[in-house]
Scaffold this active site. Structure first.
Site, PDB file in Angstrom:
ATOM      1  N   SER A 189       7.768  -8.560  -6.009  1.00 48.68           N
ATOM      2  CA  SER A 189       6.638  -9.160  -5.296  1.00 48.68           C
ATOM      3  C   SER A 189       6.324 -10.533  -5.854  1.00 48.68           C
ATOM      4  O   SER A 189       5.953 -11.445  -5.099  1.00 48.68           O
ATOM      5  CB  SER A 189       5.405  -8.250  -5.395  1.00 48.68           C
ATOM      6  OG  SER A 189       5.023  -8.056  -6.752  1.00 48.68           O
ATOM      7  N   ASP A 244      16.123 -12.282  -8.556  1.00 49.88           N
ATOM      8  CA  ASP A 244      15.054 -11.986  -7.596  1.00 49.88           C
ATOM      9  C   ASP A 244      14.931 -13.095  -6.563  1.00 49.88           C
ATOM     10  O   ASP A 244      14.821 -12.844  -5.359  1.00 49.88           O
ATOM     11  CB  ASP A 244      13.722 -11.826  -8.332  1.00 49.88           C
ATOM     12  CG  ASP A 244      13.747 -10.689  -9.341  1.00 49.88           C
ATOM     13  OD1 ASP A 244      14.692  -9.882  -9.295  1.00 49.88           O
ATOM     14  OD2 ASP A 244      12.836 -10.620 -10.180  1.00 49.88           O
ATOM     15  N   LYS A 289       5.237  -8.072 -15.382  1.00 50.86           N
ATOM     16  CA  LYS A 289       6.118  -8.792 -16.310  1.00 50.86           C
ATOM     17  C   LYS A 289       5.388  -9.891 -17.063  1.00 50.86           C
ATOM     18  O   LYS A 289       5.640 -10.118 -18.244  1.00 50.86           O
ATOM     19  CB  LYS A 289       7.298  -9.389 -15.543  1.00 50.86           C
ATOM     20  CG  LYS A 289       8.326  -8.400 -15.080  1.00 50.86           C
ATOM     21  CD  LYS A 289       9.593  -9.089 -14.599  1.00 50.86           C
ATOM     22  CE  LYS A 289       9.367  -9.990 -13.428  1.00 50.86           C
ATOM     23  NZ  LYS A 289      10.623 -10.581 -12.906  1.00 50.86           N
TER      24      LYS A 289
END
Length: 536
Positions: A189, A244, A289
């Site tokens: 996300s 990502d 993270k």
């Protein structure tokens, strides 16, 4: 090559939705977002940017070591509607480059911010703009600011303008965000938010205007967007390896992507075998993270980088005192790979198998406890052969970490083993009726992530075990770990039965049904990558 392709820019929704292959529910989201933007800001949006989340089928925590990975974008995404705002007023939020950012999720409040222009008198300074980003706290607008940062300093910095370009001011912007990628779930996300916001600020400032069709933008290609987005996400305190962002930008709806980073960013489609369905299940353990980076994600980055230098030294490879060499580069050098070359998949697989026999140098000397293979800071510096001040400059001056012992052996063992599994998985996708081999590799990957890289958690271990018991060929964590999601390989005919069994056996799911259940466990369909819709 996907990296050289332009950013798709659509001028009608029929073409856009046809490309995405989305359901009616997703179409409604686009219309609802545009309508809500007009209600809040009194005008229609000029652009809507989209960036999908991703699920990594295999290849965890090896992209920042420059090894290839195998993700696919998913239908769930971040959408940002935006439009320029009149900056004629003297009010602070109407100043050039100011942003009013809203979020359709009710738990996120409106944010108003503006970049400041550095006034050090140095016209060649690449960092001409500053935005305050709090890396100690999880805030949704930090990812919007991160996307903005790169646009400002790539397109509005004197050092990045040609002699014939005039120095421009960024426009004031209104924007509205909505997202269907659950935060902290391991489905990227954060990367999707940064990619979407980067695209929104590029579009609203006219940096994509030379390409008003789906053929893309010749001046800014997908590889450029990936690199800018990687730089941008580091602004929130996470040293991302690029998987990502690459998956969010470069994916197509027919396949997974084999993404490699050495010697340059490349992406090639990998057709998934017929009858294979990948099911994502959210452990409902949230892992951010950015907040935990110094003890987890960033620490692993440093451990793998230091392990690479120690291995290079033990193998007699000359990497230079100040070089931040990666494990992929060490493998290549050990196989005779020249700078800028790629030894190819077959040679790389052979080199990986050979170098796995050289890892004992990373273990501490005279270690009595076989379960504790970590080295102290002093031992680690000694193994590199660097002076302490040089070591700090190369490995610690740019990142914050927190640890007393550093697990160099385990981290390198995971990276090399996982890199080899990715290549084997890629090859197995080309074979017919080989789902059991794919599942075996996924199971091995999860075990390595859990034991060698220590990035799992009890809930992820439980969920992967239940998935295998429920009939999955294989199951593993996906994403950074420490929470978030698993991905399981299931036969197409068994999807409904599999989901029912997981609901009945995973305790957090037992009271969920209908749309609530669909939000936490679902079959994935590969999705198109990031794009922009120009509202007309």
């Amino acid at each position: 090559m996907a990296a050289k392709q332009g950013i798709p820019i659509y001028t009608n929704l029929s073409d856009l939705f046809g490309s995405l292959g989305v359901s009616l529910k997703h179409v409604e989201r686009w219309h609802d977002l545009a309508a809500e933007f007009e209600r809040r800001f009194g005008k229609k949006p000029t652009y809507i940017s989209r960036a999908p989340g991703r699920v990594n089928l295999i290849g965890e925590h090896i992209d920042y070591a420059l090894f290839g990975v195998l993700p696919t974008a998913i239908e769930r995404d971040i959408l940002i509607a935006c439009a320029p705002r009149d900056a004629a007023s003297s009010l602070p939020h109407h100043s050039p480059g100011s942003v009013i950012a809203d979020n359709m999720h009710t738990k996120y409040t409106r944010q108003i911010f503006a970049p400041s222009q550095l006034s050090d008198g140095n016209a060649s300074h690449a960092e001409a703009w500053r935005l305050d980003i709090d890396t100690k706290e999880l805030r949704w607008e930090s990812y919007v600011k991160a996307g903005y940062y790169g646009v400002l300093n790539h397109h509005f910095a004197p050092a990045n303008l040609s002699d014939n370009d005039e120095i421009q001011q960024p426009v004031a912007v209104d924007l509205l965000v909505t997202g269907s990628v659950p935060a902290g779930s391991g489905l990227s996300s954060s990367a999707a938010m940064v990619v979407a916001s980067t695209l929104a600020f590029l579009a609203v400032n006219g940096k994509l205007e030379n390409a008003a069709t789906a053929s893309g933008n010749a001046l800014l290609n997908k590889g450029d967007l990936v690199r800018i987005s990687m730089e941008n996400e580091k602004r929130v305190g996470v040293n991302s390896g690029g998987m990502d962002q690459a998956a969010s930008v470069m994916s197509d709806p027919s396949s997974a992507l084999y993404i490699s980073f050495h010697p340059e960013l490349k992406a090639e489609p990998v057709r998934l075998p017929p009858g294979a369905v990948f099911i994502v299940a959210n452990s409902l353990v949230v892992s951010d993270k950015a907040v935990t980076a110094k003890r987890r994600y960033n620490l692993r980055v440093v451990e793998t980088l230091v392990a690479a230098r120690i291995l290079a030294r033990s193998l007699g490879l000359d990497v230079g005192e100040k070089a931040r060499v990666t494990l992929r580069q060490v493998v290549g050098l050990s196989a005779g790979e020249k700078e800028g070359e790629d030894i190819g998949v077959v040679s790389l697989m052979g080199a990986l198998k050979r170098i796995q026999q050289e890892l004992d140098i990373l273990k501490p000397k005279n270690q009595d406890n076989e379960d504790e293979l970590g080295v102290t800071m002093e031992e680690m510096i000694g193994l590199t052969g660097l002076a302490p001040d040089v070591f700090y400059d190369v490995y610690l001056s740019w990142v914050e970490i927190e640890a007393t012992h550093f697990q160099l052996y385990q981290r390198a063992a995971h990276v090399f083993g996982e890199a080899l599994r990715v290549l084997e998985f890629r090859d197995a996708c080309l074979e017919v009726d080989n789902l059991s081999k794919l599942g075996q590799l996924m199971n091995e990957s999860h075990f390595s992530c859990s034991t060698l890289f220590d990035c799992s958690c009890p809930e992820l271990d439980q969920l992967t075990h239940l998935a295998r018991t429920a009939g999955a060929y294989g199951s593993r964590l996906t994403g950074a770990g420490w929470g978030g999601c698993t991905v399981s390989l299931v036969a197409e005919s068994e999807v409904d039965t599999f989901i029912r069994k997981i609901r009945e056996t995973y305790p957090p799911y037992k009271d969920l049904d209908g749309e609530t259940l669909n939000e936490v466990i679902f079959a994935t369909k590969p999705s198109s990558g990031a794009c922009v819709y120009k509202v007309e």
